[in-house]
Design an enzyme around this catalytic site. Structure first.
Site, PDB file in Angstrom:
ATOM      1  N   TRP A   1      39.320   5.494  53.102  1.00  0.00           N
ATOM      2  CA  TRP A   1      39.742   4.719  53.176  1.00  0.00           C
ATOM      3  C   TRP A   1      39.024   3.033  53.517  1.00  0.00           C
ATOM      4  O   TRP A   1      39.684   1.962  53.368  1.00  0.00           O
ATOM      5  CB  TRP A   1      41.045   4.200  53.911  1.00  0.00           C
ATOM      6  CG  TRP A   1      42.337   5.027  53.512  1.00  0.00           C
ATOM      7  CD1 TRP A   1      42.318   5.089  52.627  1.00  0.00           C
ATOM      8  CD2 TRP A   1      43.866   4.919  54.280  1.00  0.00           C
ATOM      9  NE1 TRP A   1      44.205   6.424  52.374  1.00  0.00           N
ATOM     10  CE2 TRP A   1      44.732   6.166  53.369  1.00  0.00           C
ATOM     11  CE3 TRP A   1      44.529   5.229  56.196  1.00  0.00           C
ATOM     12  CZ2 TRP A   1      45.675   6.946  54.062  1.00  0.00           C
ATOM     13  CZ3 TRP A   1      45.144   5.632  56.594  1.00  0.00           C
ATOM     14  CH2 TRP A   1      46.060   6.331  55.213  1.00  0.00           C
TER      15      TRP A   1
ATOM     16  N   HIS B   1      60.583   5.689  56.318  1.00  0.00           N
ATOM     17  CA  HIS B   1      60.562   5.269  54.885  1.00  0.00           C
ATOM     18  C   HIS B   1      61.998   4.807  54.892  1.00  0.00           C
ATOM     19  O   HIS B   1      62.001   3.108  54.051  1.00  0.00           O
ATOM     20  CB  HIS B   1      60.084   6.027  53.717  1.00  0.00           C
ATOM     21  CG  HIS B   1      58.833   5.900  53.515  1.00  0.00           C
ATOM     22  ND1 HIS B   1      58.019   6.782  54.331  1.00  0.00           N
ATOM     23  CD2 HIS B   1      58.068   4.760  53.449  1.00  0.00           C
ATOM     24  CE1 HIS B   1      56.532   6.037  54.076  1.00  0.00           C
ATOM     25  NE2 HIS B   1      56.230   4.760  53.964  1.00  0.00           N
TER      26      HIS B   1
END
Ligand code: GLN
Ligand code: ZN
Length: 769
Positions: free
Chosen positions: A568, A701
């Site tokens: 990342w 989520h």
């Protein structure tokens, strides 16, 4: 004379204008959605991108690379291929419809999203069914072409090619083979290409990135007939490949009825010469030599040498290009006022890369190359490259020595899992099915405001410390009240799990505006790893040790693993990735030791990006997995037997790398399974995971609070495959995006579920005895 072009530009705008405009459009009430403002923003971004290409002196103005949400979705909109389940009229598709497919609504779930090759960009996955019929689609592309043509110049639209569009999708509702849709799809591509030709377009760039994958034979065979069909009606086609080596397709690429081919000379430099060697006399060869995936300034002298060689065989059939679309790098380096001055001279963002491409093309002409401005640019670049090779900012003797001293013993815990587990049980005294969480708790507005104030120097260090400590106290109190067994400090001090560490490690730099699109309106700001990674002082000990002092229950220290940090970030290109991973691992190893010494003896090292680091070609998997696993083991193995190492992974397909996950040899792994409805558990029928494991039982989520019964069911399902002695109970992932009301309810239910199943297990055992 060679020509200069790029494969595409970032479409988010230099200040993320697209994000803000799109999100404002989403917020506006359905009934009065004001599209005009959004359209204006889109027009401005496209105009700025065309201007940037023109100012740089490129020969082609690339258009059609602007998308409101995603390039795959836009291509579906263009060829009338939206999933039928939404019920939209393909030829009358509105922007609101387009966003509904991307985001879902009350009646429809959103289209699935997955990673675009090995980038951190996510595209929407086409859904192909037996009923899929392509047809007339949106006019958006043609409007953008017209807009560009009105300004004059050579306009080159870009399209995602038909074979890739099909390959990247999924078969649904019993469709046997999505390749069978190709003839129908080609009718629409032919329509689009004919239309572009009638608009006066001379060249179209048609991307077929799937050529860089392990492509099944039937799909390879589809190219020749498909492109024979299209080139009969199209403007000149430049077939673009990127992200890897396509030299195995040399015969195909040479014979394909297209007017040119683009290949990636950054990912696979050797293929430039191999492919160009017997290049057909009537075909353009576009050499991608400026890295579209990273932020480093191009070594102009070195690249020019290879281009000169290519130009000798290719003459004016050579095009000079970026390796891939520049959408994977930040927009403009000149916006980085605060970045270290020397580091800045080593970098190039999209706008700077346009200039590099143009300059390289000019330098192929001897009279141009002799001109003072070109000479000066080459000299400045050579000086920057020299400085970067030797700078003390990059090279750290201590790191080199440590790396050299690294032995296999550093990558091995002193004792095997069975011995460690015993030592850990002795002091942890956890119940059967211990409960824990993944690390973060709700990032409330108050927390974010405090972090921002502190950054802006609007809050003193002590006030900040106290604000964060109050958050830690709150998190610990709550976890004790829920009855969790292993606690966390809550990660209030972290904005992002990579950036936080990037800020504290030597060798990392953070940008202010270095945003890159991740998906839709979401952007990320990856740190730049420019030098040897080194830990100047402990990064997390004060927070974790404080949390541990508040409770008798064990508190987990929380770190981000070496592979995820690498994955990342923008990674240095002057040494192999695995060497950078090992350097990060060594820095983390010290952090782990510092935590252990401070009394934090359960330590979690997150590796959610382990799977996504896999190379595109399967033949390269083993060597990647080898060094990735080693990096993790180096950072986690320097502890005593009774220190418990956890790791965590989520949101990727773990099934095919389970042996490597086991090879990490973490004492405990927590892994997302609730969201994918425990699909992962199936894999444990064939692969016996040797250590402790916590398959997620709470899909974090969703704002929905799972009931105790639902979680009990998931725990029972897990128990069917994993022995109770090695099963942990936890959510799928961190809870930072949830609010406290949801977390209070969900974790209370989760602990009750664990207790209920525990009680049943005891009963079952008593009955058995
Ligand atoms: N410890 C991190 C958290 O809880 C893990 C995040 C992740 O896996 N992406 O937020
Ligand atoms: Zn996670």
């Amino acid at each position: 004379m060679a020509q200069a072009h790029v494969l595409g530009l970032p479409r988010i705008g230099a200040q993320r204008e697209l994000k803000f405009a799109v999100e404002a459009f989403w917020r506006s009430p359905m009934t009065s959605r004001d599209e005009a403002a959004l359209q204006d923003t889109g027009r401005d971004i496209r105009a700025a991108n065309r201007r940037a290409q023109r100012d740089a002196g490129l020969d082609w103005i690339t258009v059609g690379d602007f998308h409101w949400y995603d390039q795959v979705l836009s291509t579906l909109a263009l060829v009338g291929g939206f999933p039928e389940r939404f019920g939209f009229a393909a030829d009358a598709l509105t922007l609101a419809d387009y966003f509904t497919a991307a985001r879902g609504d009350a009646r429809h779930s959103a289209m699935e999203m997955t990673k675009w090759f090995d980038t951190n960009y996510h595209y929407l996955v086409p859904e192909y069914t037996p009923h899929t019929r392509f047809g007339e689609g949106t006019e958006w592309l043609f409007g953008e072409v017209e807009e560009a043509c009105a300004e004059g110049g050579n306009v080159k639209p870009v399209l995602l090619g038909p074979v890739s569009l099909l390959y990247l999708g999924k078969e649904k509702d019993g469709l046997a083979d999505r390749l069978s849709l190709l003839p129908d799809l080609l009718v629409q591509y032919a329509r689009v290409l004919r239309r572009l030709r009638s608009q006066g377009v001379a060249w179209v760039q048609i991307d077929e990135p799937v050529l860089a994958l392990d492509l099944p034979q039937a799909w390879r065979d589809a190219f020749a007939p498909a492109y024979a069909r299209l080139s009969a009606v199209a403007p000149s086609l430049l077939l673009a490949t990127y992200f890897g080596d396509v030299s195995e397709h040399a015969a195909l690429l040479r014979s394909l009825p297209v007017s040119g081919v683009h290949v990636d000379g950054v990912r696979a430099p050797a293929q430039l010469d191999t492919l160009a060697a017997q290049w057909p006399a009537d075909k353009v060869f576009s050499a991608g030599v400026v890295d579209g995936r990273n932020v480093w300034r191009t070594d102009l002298t070195r690249v020019r040498e290879s281009l000169v060689r290519l130009a000798q065989t290719l003459g004016d059939r050579l095009w000079v290009a970026s390796s891939c679309s520049l959408m994977h790098c930040p927009v403009d380096l000149t916006k980085e006022a605060r970045l270290d001055k020397e580091l800045r001279t080593w970098l190039a963002f999209a706008v700077q890369k346009l200039a590099e491409v143009a300059l390289l093309r000019r330098s192929l002409d001897v009279t141009e190359f002799a001109k003072p401005d070109v000479q000066a640019a080459f000299e400045a670049d050579a000086a920057a490259q020299r400085a970067r090779r030797t700078s003390p900012r990059i090279h750290n003797t201590v790191v080199h020595r440590r790396l050299a001293a690294l032995s296999d013993a550093h990558a091995r815990r002193p004792s095997p899992y069975a011995v460690r587990a015993k030592a850990q049980r002795a002091w942890l005294k956890l119940p059967l099915l211990p409960t824990t969480t993944i690390g973060s708790f709700p990032q409330t507005a108050e927390i974010r405001a405090a972090r921002a104030d502190f950054r802006r120097h609007a809050m003193s260090h002590l006030d900040y410390l106290e604000t964060m400590r109050a958050q830690i106290r709150l998190a610990i109190e709550k976890q004790e009240a829920y009855g969790l067994d292993v606690l966390v400090h809550g990660e209030a001090e972290r904005n992002d799990m990579v950036e936080y560490f990037g800020d504290l490690l030597w060798g990392f730099a953070l940008t202010e505006h270095g945003w890159v699109q991740s998906y839709g309106s979401r952007c990320v700001k990856p740190p730049v790893i420019y030098g040897d990674v080194y830990l100047p002082e402990p990064m997390t000990v004060t927070w974790s040790a404080y949390a541990q002092q508040l409770t008798d229950k064990p508190v987990k220290g929380m770190l981000t693993g070496p592979v995820t940090m690498l994955q990342w970030s923008f990674v240095r290109d002057d040494q192999p990735r695995e060497r950078t991973a090992l350097q990060i691992a060594l820095a983390l190893r010290e952090e782990v030791a510092a935590l252990e010494k401070a009394g934090v003896r359960v330590i979690q090292i997150d590796e959610p990006a382990l799977r996504e680091g896999l190379p595109l070609r399967e033949r390269e998997w083993p060597s990647y997995l080898d060094w990735a696993v080693r990096a993790f083991r180096v950072c986690s193995s320097g502890v005593a037997d009774d220190t418990q190492i956890h790791t965590h992974m989520c949101y990727s397909e773990f099934q095919d790398i389970l042996p490597s996950i086991a090879a990490l040899d973490a004492d405990v792994i927590s892994i997302e399974t609730a969201r994918s409805d425990m699909a992962l558990l199936g894999a444990f029928e064939t692969f016996a995971y040797p250590n402790e494991i916590g398959p997620g039982v709470y899909d974090i989520h969703s704002p929905r609070v799972p009931s105790q019964e639902a979680m009990e069911r998931l725990i029972e399902a897990a128990l069917a495959r994993i022995p109770a002695e090695r099963l942990w109970i936890n959510p799928d992932c961190g809870l930072k995006t949830r609010d406290w009301t949801q977390v209070d309810a969900a974790l209370t239910n989760m602990v009750s579920a664990a207790q209920a199943v525990r009680a049943r297990l005891v009963k079952r055992e008593a009955r058995a005895a």
